[in-house]
Design an enzyme around this catalytic site. Sequence first.
Site, PDB file in Angstrom:
ATOM      1  N   GLY A 176      15.753  -7.250 -25.457  1.00 27.01           N
ATOM      2  CA  GLY A 176      15.538  -6.115 -26.340  1.00 27.01           C
ATOM      3  C   GLY A 176      16.443  -6.144 -27.558  1.00 27.01           C
ATOM      4  N   ASP A 177      17.666  -6.617 -27.388  1.00 33.91           N
ATOM      5  CA  ASP A 177      18.596  -6.743 -28.510  1.00 33.91           C
ATOM      6  C   ASP A 177      18.010  -7.664 -29.572  1.00 33.91           C
ATOM      7  OD1 ASP A 177      21.142  -6.598 -29.945  1.00 33.91           O
ATOM      8  OD2 ASP A 177      21.508  -8.614 -29.181  1.00 33.91           O
ATOM      9  N   ALA A 178      17.458  -8.785 -29.146  1.00 33.50           N
ATOM     10  CA  ALA A 178      16.880  -9.753 -30.087  1.00 33.50           C
ATOM     11  C   ALA A 178      15.638  -9.190 -30.777  1.00 33.50           C
ATOM     12  CB  ALA A 178      16.536 -11.055 -29.359  1.00 33.50           C
TER      13      ALA A 178
END
Length: 199
Positions: A87-89
């Site tokens: 999700g960060d990416a």
Amino acid sequence: MEEGVKQKVEAQEKDVREGVEQEPAVQEILSGRQEPAAQRESVGQQEASGKAAPSSQVFLPDAILGLFRQEKKDIRMYSPLALAYMGDAIYDLVIRTMVVAKANMPAHKLHHLTVQYVSARAQSEIIQALLEAGVLTEEEQYIYRRGRNAKPHTMAKNATIADYKRATGFEALCGYLYLTGHMERLLELVRTGIRLIWE
């Protein structure tokens, strides 16, 4: 009630997996039968000519896994921190796309603009605004709580523990939506959160 949400999430994940296996666009990409991009008409060209746009879309995670000959895993097997990692990416990609589209400037200035949206504090504010506005479904709240309650191995340098945990929950939700093929919902939540905070 949470058990019912968990069962719903599991059933939805199964439907996504089975649907993707039958997805013609994915099969065409994986087999190399899809036309080169230069030969395909854009959606705008199709609308202008009166042709209907294709109904199937490529499910990017499966296309990537197929091209690199990786086995798809059941999403229930991913830890909340693995979902947050993905999700960060994805969230970063969405924000970078938005920032670059707004302004053509040197990379260090683009980075400065991006940090305003991707910091743990900013992500914490976004998820709080989404929760307060009541726009998350029960299953999205369940995934968020799993990420928020996971024990992280690191902490952000410029964030409180509470902000970092909320940001991890938000990233887990982003990763889950991406991996289950709900990119439109992910984009809708990001847009809504940004509007609630900054506009």
